[in-house]
Write a protein that holds these residues in place. Structure first.
Motif, PDB file in Angstrom:
ATOM      1  N   ASP A   1       4.955  14.619   0.581  1.00  0.00           N
ATOM      2  CA  ASP A   1       3.946  13.415  -0.286  1.00  0.00           C
ATOM      3  C   ASP A   1       2.848  13.464  -0.449  1.00  0.00           C
ATOM      4  OD1 ASP A   1       5.634  10.605  -1.188  1.00  0.00           O
ATOM      5  OD2 ASP A   1       3.600   9.686  -0.143  1.00  0.00           O
TER       6      ASP A   1
ATOM      7  N   ARG B   1       1.864  14.147  -5.137  1.00  0.00           N
ATOM      8  CA  ARG B   1       1.227  13.644  -5.697  1.00  0.00           C
ATOM      9  C   ARG B   1      -0.075  14.144  -6.278  1.00  0.00           C
ATOM     10  NH1 ARG B   1       2.340   8.422  -5.188  1.00  0.00           N
ATOM     11  NH2 ARG B   1       4.713   7.664  -3.189  1.00  0.00           N
TER      12      ARG B   1
ATOM     13  N   ARG C   1       2.439   2.998   3.061  1.00  0.00           N
ATOM     14  CA  ARG C   1       4.839   3.275   3.479  1.00  0.00           C
ATOM     15  C   ARG C   1       4.720   4.810   3.256  1.00  0.00           C
ATOM     16  NH1 ARG C   1       4.196   0.019  -1.412  1.00  0.00           N
ATOM     17  NH2 ARG C   1       4.788   1.573  -3.015  1.00  0.00           N
TER      18      ARG C   1
ATOM     19  N   SER D   1       0.824  -1.086  -0.132  1.00  0.00           N
ATOM     20  CA  SER D   1       0.152  -0.343  -0.053  1.00  0.00           C
ATOM     21  C   SER D   1       1.379   1.201   0.293  1.00  0.00           C
ATOM     22  CB  SER D   1      -0.871  -0.384   1.376  1.00  0.00           C
ATOM     23  OG  SER D   1      -1.383   1.450   1.582  1.00  0.00           O
ATOM     24  N   GLU D   2       0.581   2.399  -1.177  1.00  0.00           N
ATOM     25  CA  GLU D   2       1.468   3.485  -1.110  1.00  0.00           C
ATOM     26  C   GLU D   2       1.245   3.895   0.188  1.00  0.00           C
ATOM     27  OE1 GLU D   2       1.355   5.016  -4.828  1.00  0.00           O
ATOM     28  OE2 GLU D   2       1.987   3.621  -5.854  1.00  0.00           O
TER      29      GLU D   2
END
Length: 231
Positions: free
Chosen positions: A198, A202, A71, A67-68
């Motif tokens: 992050d 994204r 992480r 799972s991104e």
């Protein structure tokens, strides 16, 4: 930071995992609780030495690590093997805080692995919410209590140092998998900053592709990770 993680297990993987656990040996969960939590823990746990439970744990670990979102939120360095807990009507787990160090030959660690610092706790829900009542994971925050009850195959990650409890189950069966991660970044506030950066980069990449702004966000996050990471 409390993060809900969708789609950890596909319906097919969830069915296979639950099939393994339906044949696994479950024992009194109080046996793996610390002395201060033993009196408030009422559930059953799959025997961690049962090959069926171990196979289920490997499946759950592989899915979570893929799972991104997990992480990015946890920045895991090491993980504890999954434990599987089952609650039926009348069972609960009162307010407690997880051990700061886990493993190292403790009764809750029959595999005898090296100690792990518990930074991030994870609960992976395996039962459909329609199949049971009660059983919310209740996490104490500075803004009050937060009750979490997610769909089957979804998970929640939260700081392991928080006080939390499982509300009594009043109908059906609550089946969950739980684990803990030692993070590359010890400070939960720092992990939240890195997670926000992050997420922002994204979102920016999804709208604009690779841009100067994206590169600067990536550079800033990398610089902070170098400053805070413990390898």
């Amino acid at each position: 930071m409390i993060v809900c993680i969708p789609n950890v297990l596909s319906p097919e993987a969830l069915g296979k995992l639950r099939g393994l656990l339906s044949r696994a040996v479950f024992r009194d969960g109080a046996a793996t609780a610390g002395w201060h939590a033993r009196g408030v823990k009422s559930n059953e746990q799959a025997d961690p030495l049962d090959p069926l439970a171990q196979a289920a744990g490997e499946m759950a670990a592989a899915a979570l690590e893929a799972s991104e979102v997990f992480r990015a939120a946890a920045l895991p360095r090491r993980m504890r093997p999954f434990l599987f807990a089952r609650y039926v009507p009348g069972q609960t787990y009162g307010a407690h805080v997880d051990d700061a160090l886990m493993g190292g030959g403790a009764p809750s660690d029959p595999r005898g692995e090296a100690p792990l610092r518990g930074d991030v706790a994870v609960t992976l829900f395996l039962s459909d919410p329609a199949d049971y009542d009660g059983g919310e994971l209740v996490i104490e925050t500075t803004a009050g209590e937060m009750a979490v009850r997610l769909g089957a195959g979804e998970a929640v990650a939260y700081p392991a140092g928080t006080l939390h409890r499982v509300a009594p189950v009043t109908r059906g069966e609550r089946l969950v998998a739980v684990t803990w991660a030692q993070s590359l970044v010890r400070d939960p506030a720092a992990r939240e900053i890195l997670f926000d950066l992050d997420s922002a980069r994204r979102d920016l990449f999804a709208r604009e592709g690779k841009s100067r702004a994206f590169d600067l966000l990536t550079k800033s996050r990398a610089a902070l990770l170098r400053r805070w990471a413990e390898t």
